[in-house]
Write a protein that holds these residues in place. Structure first.
Motif, mmCIF file in Angstrom:
data_model
loop_
_atom_site.group_PDB
_atom_site.id
_atom_site.type_symbol
_atom_site.label_atom_id
_atom_site.label_comp_id
_atom_site.label_asym_id
_atom_site.label_seq_id
_atom_site.Cartn_x
_atom_site.Cartn_y
_atom_site.Cartn_z
ATOM 1 N N TYR A 62 34.744 44.975 35.227
ATOM 2 C CA TYR A 62 35.805 44.999 34.230
ATOM 3 C C TYR A 62 35.327 45.686 32.956
ATOM 4 C CZ TYR A 62 38.222 41.324 36.904
ATOM 5 O OH TYR A 62 38.855 40.600 37.871
ATOM 6 N N THR A 64 36.130 45.084 29.034
ATOM 7 C CA THR A 64 36.737 43.989 28.269
ATOM 8 C C THR A 64 36.934 44.377 26.807
ATOM 9 O OG1 THR A 64 34.600 42.973 27.729
ATOM 10 C CG2 THR A 64 35.660 42.262 29.770
ATOM 11 N N CYS A 76 40.611 41.569 30.186
ATOM 12 C CA CYS A 76 39.814 42.295 31.183
ATOM 13 C C CYS A 76 40.644 43.434 31.754
ATOM 14 C CB CYS A 76 39.377 41.361 32.303
ATOM 15 S SG CYS A 76 38.255 40.057 31.784
ATOM 16 N N SER A 78 40.910 46.239 34.555
ATOM 17 C CA SER A 78 40.380 46.654 35.853
ATOM 18 C C SER A 78 40.399 48.167 35.996
ATOM 19 C CB SER A 78 41.214 46.036 36.981
ATOM 20 O OG SER A 78 41.157 44.639 36.947
ATOM 21 N N VAL A 173 34.449 37.070 36.050
ATOM 22 C CA VAL A 173 35.017 37.288 34.717
ATOM 23 C C VAL A 173 33.896 37.088 33.694
ATOM 24 C CG1 VAL A 173 36.711 36.488 33.029
ATOM 25 C CG2 VAL A 173 37.258 36.420 35.481
ATOM 26 N N PRO A 183 40.919 36.575 35.142
ATOM 27 C CA PRO A 183 40.923 37.515 34.019
ATOM 28 C C PRO A 183 42.327 37.754 33.482
ATOM 29 C CG PRO A 183 40.698 38.686 36.097
ATOM 30 C CD PRO A 183 40.645 37.234 36.431
#
Length: 337
Positions: A62, A64, A76, A78, A173, A183
């Motif tokens: 991820y 963030t 988060c 993706s 996460v 997330p």
């Protein structure tokens, strides 16, 4: 409810992954990762289909970032290929989630949403004397993976599908406790989280026999004419979410009060006869408009974007009984209304 099988092949089909890719890239083709994916679209889709069918698919790390409005949250983000898989899975499994949800669950559902939830809250407030408001403490961070997987296994019997859903659930996460958390930002997380508290919905409606109940994600309300009944229901709910869902109530916001005082819900205060915007939301709207004005002056935002933002703000406020004076208050001295 009978368990469903044979869905994995629908998820992993070339046609479904291609359609999911177009959804995942909608409005985002200007980003570098999406541009690369789009330029090699057919090969990317073929590779994802191969990884899914062989069981080799694993999510990428991820990215963030933190937002601070309306409260501090870690988001988060993706990778595009993972967002494609999320869309592909949700397109197939969402109808089966939908069948398990009660009518008065309003988050992440077609034809529902915040304004429908506020309208239903107002309807319930007209017919009852008291309300109980509850929230879950750090809800997304606290969802238990094993508990969620058991719930999914009660819906689906396709082993390959369950393995894929588990891979998505178990994707770490950052900062989360082992075996906990979803997330914020993933399409799958929204649907998982809504399904997870659907167990509470059925408990309240079927075990506690509460007719006037509604939920928007982890924010939920019960209405009744007896304050003592709501106190008893609160104890039952506290035990259920702790034992069955391994969650805790956010005790500082648990509240039982007369509906005549107004029900604080989703940024509004709902009375039997009218709806008001909560003061903290007015402050937030004023800051948002002022920030857009500063962006226009710096040249980082066009006047057209600014106008759309203000229009969106007032469209949201229009669901409350907002006066012209209140509109002027939100706009401050920046504009004349």
């Amino acid at each position: 409810m009978k368990r469903v099988g044979g869905l994995f092949d629908n998820i992993a089909s070339f046609e479904n992954i291609l359609a999911a890719a177009k959804l995942a890239m909608k409005g985002k083709k200007s980003s570098a990762a999406c541009s690369r994916f789009y330029l090699n679209l057919e090969n990317e889709v073929i590779e994802l289909v191969s990884e899914l069918k062989s069981g080799r698919y694993r999510p990428m790390d991820y990215k963030t970032f933190t937002i601070y409005e309306p409260k501090e949250r870690k988001i988060c983000c993706s990778h595009i290929r993972d967002r494609v898989v999320h869309h592909a899975a949700c397109k197939v499994i969402e109808p089966y989630f939908e069948k398990r949800l009660i009518f008065d669950s309003y988050a992440c559902r077609v034809g529902k949403g915040t304004h429908a939830a506020i309208g239903r809250c107002r309807q319930f407030s007209r017919g009852h004397g008291y309300y109980l408001k509850c929230d879950i403490k750090k809800y997304f961070d606290s969802i238990d993976h094993d508990c969620l997987k058991r719930l999914l296994a009660r819906i689906f019997k396709d082993d390959r599908l369950l393995r894929l859903l588990s891979v998505i659930i178990d994707h770490v996460v950052p900062g989360a406790a082992p075996g906990k958390g979803l997330p914020i930002g993933n399409l799958t997380s929204q649907h998982y989280a809504n399904l997870y508290l659907g167990e509470l919905d059925h408990f309240v409606k079927e075990k506690l026999q509460v007719r006037a109940y509604l939920r928007y994600m982890d924010d939920y309300l019960l209405f009744h004419d007896s304050k003592e009944f709501l106190k008893s229901a609160l104890e039952e709910i506290r035990r259920f979410v702790g034992s069955a869902l391994l969650l805790r109530l956010k005790e500082e916001v648990v509240h039982i009060a007369p509906v005549a005082e107004g029900v604080p819900f989703l940024g509004f205060r709902v009375f039997p006869g009218l709806i008001r915007v909560q003061r903290k939301n007015l402050i937030r709207m004023r800051r948002k408009i002022a920030a857009k004005e500063r962006a226009v002056r710096r040249g980082s935002c066009s006047e057209e974007e600014q106008a759309r933002s203000i229009q969106s703000t007032f469209a949201h406020m229009s669901h409350a009984n907002v006066t012209m004076l209140l509109r002027r208050e939100v706009l401050g001295s920046l504009y004349s209304v």
